[in-house]
Every structure is written in structure tokens, then in C-alpha cells.
Design an enzyme around this catalytic site. Structure first.
Site, PDB file in Angstrom:
ATOM      1  N   ARG A   5     -22.232  -0.107 -13.662  1.00  0.00           N
ATOM      2  CA  ARG A   5     -22.519  -0.006 -15.105  1.00  0.00           C
ATOM      3  C   ARG A   5     -23.793   0.813 -15.333  1.00  0.00           C
ATOM      4  O   ARG A   5     -23.893   1.583 -16.298  1.00  0.00           O
ATOM      5  CB  ARG A   5     -22.674  -1.435 -15.666  1.00  0.00           C
ATOM      6  CG  ARG A   5     -23.123  -1.532 -17.096  1.00  0.00           C
ATOM      7  CD  ARG A   5     -23.298  -3.002 -17.494  1.00  0.00           C
ATOM      8  NE  ARG A   5     -23.787  -3.134 -18.853  1.00  0.00           N
ATOM      9  CZ  ARG A   5     -24.075  -4.297 -19.447  1.00  0.00           C
ATOM     10  NH1 ARG A   5     -23.902  -5.432 -18.802  1.00  0.00           N
ATOM     11  NH2 ARG A   5     -24.521  -4.345 -20.692  1.00  0.00           N
ATOM     12  N   ASN A  63     -32.924 -10.819 -14.713  1.00  0.00           N
ATOM     13  CA  ASN A  63     -31.468 -11.011 -14.705  1.00  0.00           C
ATOM     14  C   ASN A  63     -30.668  -9.721 -14.622  1.00  0.00           C
ATOM     15  O   ASN A  63     -29.499  -9.747 -14.233  1.00  0.00           O
ATOM     16  CB  ASN A  63     -31.015 -11.889 -15.886  1.00  0.00           C
ATOM     17  CG  ASN A  63     -31.334 -11.275 -17.230  1.00  0.00           C
ATOM     18  OD1 ASN A  63     -32.100 -10.320 -17.305  1.00  0.00           O
ATOM     19  ND2 ASN A  63     -30.771 -11.826 -18.276  1.00  0.00           N
ATOM     20  N   THR A 106     -40.675  -9.651 -10.350  1.00  0.00           N
ATOM     21  CA  THR A 106     -40.828  -9.956  -8.919  1.00  0.00           C
ATOM     22  C   THR A 106     -39.459 -10.222  -8.304  1.00  0.00           C
ATOM     23  O   THR A 106     -39.075  -9.570  -7.330  1.00  0.00           O
ATOM     24  CB  THR A 106     -41.781 -11.149  -8.729  1.00  0.00           C
ATOM     25  OG1 THR A 106     -43.040 -10.748  -9.259  1.00  0.00           O
ATOM     26  CG2 THR A 106     -41.950 -11.507  -7.263  1.00  0.00           C
ATOM     27  N   ASP A 138     -51.523  -7.161 -17.677  1.00  0.00           N
ATOM     28  CA  ASP A 138     -52.285  -6.743 -18.862  1.00  0.00           C
ATOM     29  C   ASP A 138     -52.861  -5.352 -18.678  1.00  0.00           C
ATOM     30  O   ASP A 138     -52.941  -4.565 -19.623  1.00  0.00           O
ATOM     31  CB  ASP A 138     -53.456  -7.718 -19.114  1.00  0.00           C
ATOM     32  CG  ASP A 138     -52.980  -8.970 -19.842  1.00  0.00           C
ATOM     33  OD1 ASP A 138     -51.781  -9.029 -20.202  1.00  0.00           O
ATOM     34  OD2 ASP A 138     -53.810  -9.887 -20.029  1.00  0.00           O
ATOM     35  N   GLY A 193     -39.019 -12.724 -21.636  1.00  0.00           N
ATOM     36  CA  GLY A 193     -39.248 -13.926 -22.441  1.00  0.00           C
ATOM     37  C   GLY A 193     -40.381 -13.723 -23.430  1.00  0.00           C
ATOM     38  O   GLY A 193     -40.695 -12.583 -23.823  1.00  0.00           O
ATOM     39  N   GLY A 231     -43.385 -11.136 -24.048  1.00  0.00           N
ATOM     40  CA  GLY A 231     -43.292  -9.962 -24.925  1.00  0.00           C
ATOM     41  C   GLY A 231     -44.102 -10.146 -26.194  1.00  0.00           C
ATOM     42  O   GLY A 231     -44.663  -9.183 -26.724  1.00  0.00           O
ATOM     43  N   GLU A 253     -37.036  -7.009 -26.312  1.00  0.00           N
ATOM     44  CA  GLU A 253     -35.901  -7.930 -26.430  1.00  0.00           C
ATOM     45  C   GLU A 253     -36.304  -9.193 -25.693  1.00  0.00           C
ATOM     46  O   GLU A 253     -36.527  -9.165 -24.482  1.00  0.00           O
ATOM     47  CB  GLU A 253     -34.645  -7.283 -25.853  1.00  0.00           C
ATOM     48  CG  GLU A 253     -33.381  -8.006 -26.277  1.00  0.00           C
ATOM     49  CD  GLU A 253     -32.996  -9.086 -25.299  1.00  0.00           C
ATOM     50  OE1 GLU A 253     -33.347 -10.272 -25.555  1.00  0.00           O
ATOM     51  OE2 GLU A 253     -32.363  -8.774 -24.292  1.00  0.00           O
ATOM     52  N   ARG A 298     -28.351 -15.240 -19.188  1.00  0.00           N
ATOM     53  CA  ARG A 298     -28.257 -14.000 -19.973  1.00  0.00           C
ATOM     54  C   ARG A 298     -28.822 -14.290 -21.358  1.00  0.00           C
ATOM     55  O   ARG A 298     -28.564 -15.351 -21.926  1.00  0.00           O
ATOM     56  CB  ARG A 298     -26.799 -13.554 -20.103  1.00  0.00           C
ATOM     57  CG  ARG A 298     -26.138 -13.197 -18.801  1.00  0.00           C
ATOM     58  CD  ARG A 298     -24.631 -13.085 -18.947  1.00  0.00           C
ATOM     59  NE  ARG A 298     -24.227 -12.214 -20.030  1.00  0.00           N
ATOM     60  CZ  ARG A 298     -23.490 -12.633 -21.069  1.00  0.00           C
ATOM     61  NH1 ARG A 298     -23.093 -13.878 -21.178  1.00  0.00           N
ATOM     62  NH2 ARG A 298     -23.166 -11.783 -22.025  1.00  0.00           N
ATOM     63  N   CYS A 299     -29.590 -13.316 -21.870  1.00  0.00           N
ATOM     64  CA  CYS A 299     -30.163 -13.563 -23.198  1.00  0.00           C
ATOM     65  C   CYS A 299     -29.058 -13.664 -24.233  1.00  0.00           C
ATOM     66  O   CYS A 299     -29.221 -14.326 -25.250  1.00  0.00           O
ATOM     67  CB  CYS A 299     -31.161 -12.477 -23.554  1.00  0.00           C
ATOM     68  SG  CYS A 299     -30.497 -10.849 -23.364  1.00  0.00           S
ATOM     69  N   ARG A 311     -24.204  -7.601 -24.909  1.00  0.00           N
ATOM     70  CA  ARG A 311     -24.975  -6.391 -25.250  1.00  0.00           C
ATOM     71  C   ARG A 311     -24.074  -5.163 -25.274  1.00  0.00           C
ATOM     72  O   ARG A 311     -24.203  -4.288 -26.111  1.00  0.00           O
ATOM     73  CB  ARG A 311     -26.082  -6.226 -24.209  1.00  0.00           C
ATOM     74  CG  ARG A 311     -26.849  -4.945 -24.246  1.00  0.00           C
ATOM     75  CD  ARG A 311     -28.080  -5.074 -23.388  1.00  0.00           C
ATOM     76  NE  ARG A 311     -27.776  -5.620 -22.078  1.00  0.00           N
ATOM     77  CZ  ARG A 311     -27.813  -4.923 -20.931  1.00  0.00           C
ATOM     78  NH1 ARG A 311     -28.179  -3.662 -20.942  1.00  0.00           N
ATOM     79  NH2 ARG A 311     -27.534  -5.486 -19.774  1.00  0.00           N
TER      80      ARG A 311
HETATM   81  O1  G3H Z   1     -30.092 -10.822 -20.708  1.00  0.00           O
HETATM   82  C1  G3H Z   1     -30.096  -9.921 -21.547  1.00  0.00           C
HETATM   83  C2  G3H Z   1     -29.123  -8.837 -21.474  1.00  0.00           C
HETATM   84  O2  G3H Z   1     -29.486  -7.808 -22.358  1.00  0.00           O
HETATM   85  C3  G3H Z   1     -27.715  -9.316 -21.737  1.00  0.00           C
HETATM   86  O3  G3H Z   1     -26.826  -8.332 -21.410  1.00  0.00           O
HETATM   87  O4  G3H Z   1     -24.827  -9.119 -22.676  1.00  0.00           O
HETATM   88  O5  G3H Z   1     -24.612  -7.404 -20.885  1.00  0.00           O
HETATM   89  O6  G3H Z   1     -25.122  -9.779 -20.303  1.00  0.00           O
HETATM   90  P1  G3H Z   1     -25.263  -8.687 -21.312  1.00  0.00           P
END
Ligand code: G3H
Length: 510
Positions: free
Chosen positions: A130, A183, A209, A244, A260, A263, A278, A311-312, A465
Site C-alpha cells: 500500500r 501502528n 521507537t 522537543d 496520540g 500532538g 492526526e 487503529r485510530c 482512512r
Molecule cells: O491509525 C491511524 C490510521 O490512519 C488508520 O488507517 O484506517 O487505514 O487503518 P486505516
């Protein structure tokens, strides 16, 4: 605690070998990338990367110093000047080359993702492929949108004759600082690198990390493609030492951050520079009475539990109309029972979460829900960082899990008596990334979409996303600005205008 023994699955192409051998020092530590070369830090220190499955040190990366950060940013500044003068088609050509190299080496990079962040093997390969596609799309989109500008005439504004012609074009910002999360350490790095480079910027990458070694391998693919020295670099190390320092550095002209609530702190400290952020979500999934419950259940499981909920855009709270709640919960439970649980090498659906402290945090949310009377649809089970998938029914607003992001395989269900109640819960969150609604009534879906205070609403599908050229943005604490390939390219440029002043109105002759 149940006993969990990780198997040892061999990959055909190994990380840190072959074309990637120069990334590794004689001591087995991974080097950082500066001025077109792989280097050891003069700090003499390294940062360990703990394999979430074995909970043992898997890799070590350099603990870079502030002095090394200064050098990287100086080199980026110099390289950017000539890169901005490199023809757009040549920039695109190099990006296409990097994309091809990245895809060719998907296996060793995926191996890093498996070992560093416990991403299931197939998903790890998908992330790299991807990413290659994303880089190629950036090249193509950049050639189109940066090849165009605007032409304005002055007499459309009151009091003006046509004596001014205004030409607009997009110019780069300078040095971009990219900070991706654990992630998607490859994909959310290239989603910043691709737009930055095609737009004529240079870039400094500070990987997370966990995921740093995958990011270093990805960076080497750009190196192999032949980008100019210093244009891109990658510094690793402790946030406390260089975090920083990087984000407040006067040489940085833009920050693109995914992660997280760090930001929020960055946005308060950064200077007067464009920010793209994000910062997570608490994506609500609203289920109406007329919903296709099989479709909804399939999306809840995919949306809530893929990559173990890390995943966010994961479904993070289900808001279901009470009249269909029993039926929906039964369907979701049946699907959860089929999820495989175990090591990422075996391509299990549910794999260990990234760190022990994440697992402890998730456990805290589960125990709070237990104490306050949530219904456990499965037994709570944990072994090390591995947490078995858990659906919590009858969750109420006084439970932490109703509001907080577990970033793990635990999904709360709140039963609602009206659509308004669902929308109210969604909008009461401090997050506003995505949300989704399941109904067969498109008119209702549109009304609900307009009422939900989130950057995106998916109708009859789980939040996500991608595809990567779609706009991606969060409201409230979920972020600043909009991502997606086109928006990121635009965000990493500024408008430059040249005005041609004529001595007489242009239409006076003839
Ligand atoms: O974790 C945040 C990502 O932007 C989520 O991407 O919807 O492709 O898993 P995704």
C-alpha cells in the site's frame, strides 16, 4: 494468566541482510540515516526495541544527539534548495523508482513490522505494498496539481481596471518534519514523505521507537532510488532527548504528526509553522433498527478488531438501537468467537498489543467496566501483551471505556433508545475523527452524517482512512488540517504570486 508460547517462524528474506546489510553495524545495532549515509551515533548509546510477542529485545537503534539532529536539518536545508529547482517530472520519476524498490522488498520490511509491532504477517505485507502504491500516486498527483496555477485579472474587484495580471503557483515550504505512529510506521511515514518530496521539500523523519527498524528499511529504499544526499534523513532516539528539540527547531518549516495527544503538546510548542496532525479517535458506529445486521456485525468485527483494535479509525464504540441490540450482539459474538488469537507470524487476527503498558492500560479500562457492571460477552483473558478479543455489552456513560480509546481488542456496546441519543454520545466525545451509520434509509443516513461532528462519516461500512487519496481529517482533539494525498501535497506548499502591472488597462487597444 494463560500460558502463551510464541512460535519462531522464519522469513525467506531477512531484515538487515542483502541490500539492507549496510544498515547494521558490527555490533548488530541499526544505524541512522544522515546526509545520504548510514551512521552510528556519537552518543555511543542505543534504544532497545522490544518484540511485543516475546517481550525480549529484538533490535537496537541509535540514540541520536541534538548535535546530530542539527546536522541533519542543516543538510536538509541545503539539499532542499536544489531539489526545489529539480524539474517536477524528475522528482516524480525518482518517487516512482522508490515505490518500485519498496514493493520489491516488501518481505524483509514486513518482517520488521511483525517483530517490532506484532502486525499480522499478511497485514504487514499489505502495509508495504500500500505504501509503494501511495508513493506512486503522490508522484502522479503531484505532476497534475503542481503543474497548474491560477491566472487572475484585477477588474473583477470594485474600483479596478484590468491593469494587473496575477499569476499564482505552489512553492515548497522547506524542511518538513515527519513523525509517524507505531501502528503504521511505514505507511504513515510515506504518506508524509511522498507529498513532501513531490512538492519540492526536504524531509526529516523521526520514526516511533516500535517500528523504527521498519522505517529505516523503508528509508533505505529511497536511498537506493538515488535521492540527493541530505534531502531525506531519519533520526532515531529517545523522545526525551530529541523530541522537543526537533519539533521546536527553527530549521523546521512544517510538522506532519500522527499519534496520540503528544500532538496537542507539539502544537502548543511549535513555532509559526503549518501543522498537520492526526491524534486518534473514538469512532462511533450507530446502528438503526432497519440496518442490515449481518453487514453491520461483519463491519463491527473488522472495524473493531483488525490489528487488535490498534487503529485510530477502529470502531471504538457501538451505539445500537435497543430493539435490535440483542440480535446484533449475538451476531457480533459469533464472529468474535471465530477470530484467531496468537502470534503475528501465524497471521492471527488478534496479536499482542504493542507494549506492556498499553496492555495494562487496556486492562484498566476493562476492570473499570467490570466494576461498574458491564456485561462481558467473553471471558477476559490476557497473557503478556496478548489480550483476547472482548465485547462489553450494556456499557453506560459512567464507564471509562465509553469515552477513552483502548487501542486494543476491547469493544463497548451502548444500547440507545433514539438516534438523537446516539448522535449526542458521538458528539459529546472530545474526539471527532470518523464515525459510521448502518441503515437502509439513505435519507436518514445523510441527516445523521450531517449531525455527527466527525471528519468523515461512513455509511454502511466501518471507518477507514483509505483509499489513500481520499481526504482524511479529524475535528476537535482528533487533529488539525486534512490529509490524503492531494490535501497533503497542497498542505506542504504555499501560494506564490507574481503580479504583472500594466501601464494601461489591457483591453484599451483595438
Ligand atoms: O491509525 C491511524 C490510521 O490512519 C488508520 O488507517 O484506517 O487505514 O487503518 P486505516
Amino acid at each position: 494468566m494463560a500460558h502463551f508460547k510464541p512460535p519462531n517462524v522464519a522469513f525467506t528474506q531477512m531484515a538487515g541482510t542483502g541490500v539492507f546489510a549496510e544498515l547494521v553495524g558490527g555490533d548488530g545495532e541499526f544505524k541512522y540515516y544522515s546526509d545520504g549515509e548510514w551512521k552510528k551515533s556519537c552518543s555511543g548509546k542505543s534504544v532497545p526495541i522490544i518484540n511485543p510477542t516475546t517481550r525480549e529485545t529484538q533490535f537496537k537503534v541509535q540514540a541520536c544527539t541534538q548535535e546530530e539532529v542539527n546536522k541533519v536539518i542543516d543538510a536538509a536545508k541545503t539539499a532542499q534548495k536544489s531539489w526545489a529547482k529539480t524539474p517536477l517530472w524528475k522528482r516524480a520519476e525518482l518517487l516512482h523508482k522508490a515505490a518500485a524498490i519498496l514493493k520489491e522488498h516488501r518481505n524483509p520490511i514486513a518482517e520488521c513490522l511483525v517483530k517490532e509491532i506484532a502486525k499480522p504477517a499478511k497485514d504487514a505485507v499489505t502495509e508495504v505494498v500500500r505504501s509503494g502504491d501511495l508513493v506512486s500516486y503522490c508522484a502522479e498527483e503531484g505532476v497534475r496539481i503542481l503543474g497548474e496555477g491560477k491566472f487572475l485579472v484585477s477588474d473583477s474587484f470594485p474600483g479596478n481596471e484590468r491593469t494587473k495580471y496575477c499569476l499564482t503557483s505552489k512553492i515548497p515550504l522547506g524542511v518538513i518534519l515527519a513523525i509517524p505512529p507505531f501502528n503504521y510506521p511505514v505507511n504513515l511515514a510515506v504518506s508524509k514523505i511522498g507529498p513532501a518530496l513531490i512538492a519540492g521539500n526536504s524531509l526529516v523523519l523521526k520514526p516511533p521507537t516500535q517500528g523504527a527498524v521498519a522505517a529505516l528499511h523503508m528509508m533505505h529504499c529511497f536511498h537506493l532510488a538515488g535521492f540527493p544526499k541530505g534531502l531525506i534523513s531519519c533520526v532515531t532516539g529517545k523522545g526525551s532527548e530529541i523530541g522537543d528539540f526537533l519539533t521546536m527547531h527553527p530549521g523546521i518549516n512544517c510538522i506532519s504528526f500522527t499519534g496520540g495527544d503528544t500532538g496537542i503538546a507539539i502544537s502548543k510548542k511549535a513555532g509559526m509553522i503549518p501543522l498537520q496532525m492526526e491524534l486518534g479517535g473514538k469512532d462511533a458506529c450507530i446502528i438503526l433498527e432497519d440496518a442490515d445486521l449481518d453487514l453491520a456485525a461483519a463491519n463491527i468485527v473488522k472495524g473493531g478488531f483488525s490489528y487488535s483494535g490498534q487503529r485510530c479509525t477502529a470502531v471504538k464504540v457501538v451505539l445500537v438501537m435497543d430493539s435490535v441490540a440483542d440480535a446484533l450482539v449475538e451476531k457480533v459474538k459469533a464472529k468474535v468467537a471465530k477470530l484467531t488469537v496468537g502470534p503475528p507470524e501465524d497471521d492471527c487476527d488478534i496479536t499482542p498489543v504493542v507494549t506492556e503498558s498499553s496492555a495494562n492500560f487496556i486492562e484498566g479500562l476493562v476492570m473499570d467496566a467490570k466494576q461498574k457492571g458491564a456485561t462481558f460477552c467473553q471471558e477476559y483473558k490476557r497473557a503478556g501483551n496478548l489480550i483476547w478479543p472482548l465485547l462489553l455489552d450494556n456499557v453506560r456513560p459512567d464507564m471509562r471505556i465509553a469515552w477513552e480509546e483502548p487501542f486494543g481488542p476491547v469493544l463497548p456496546v451502548i444500547r440507545i433508545n433514539s438516534v438523537e441519543e446516539g448522535i449526542h454520545h458521538c458528539n459529546a466525545s472530545n474526539f471527532g475523527l470518523q464515525g459510521c451509520v448502518f441503515t437502509r434509509d439513505i435519507n436518514k443516513a445523510i441527516l445523521i452524517s450531517d449531525a455527527m461532528e466527525t471528519g468523515t462519516v461512513q455509511i454502511n461500512s466501518a471507518p477507514a482512512r483509505g483509499p489513500d487519496h481520499f481526504p482524511f481529517q479529524g475535528l476537535k482533539d482528533s487533529g488539525i488540517g486534512s490529509q490524503g494525498i492531494t490535501n497533503s501535497i497542497n498542505m506542504m506548499t504555499k501560494i506564490k504570486t507574481t503580479v504583472i502591472n500594466l501601464p494601461t488597462p489591457s483591453y484599451t487597444m483595438g
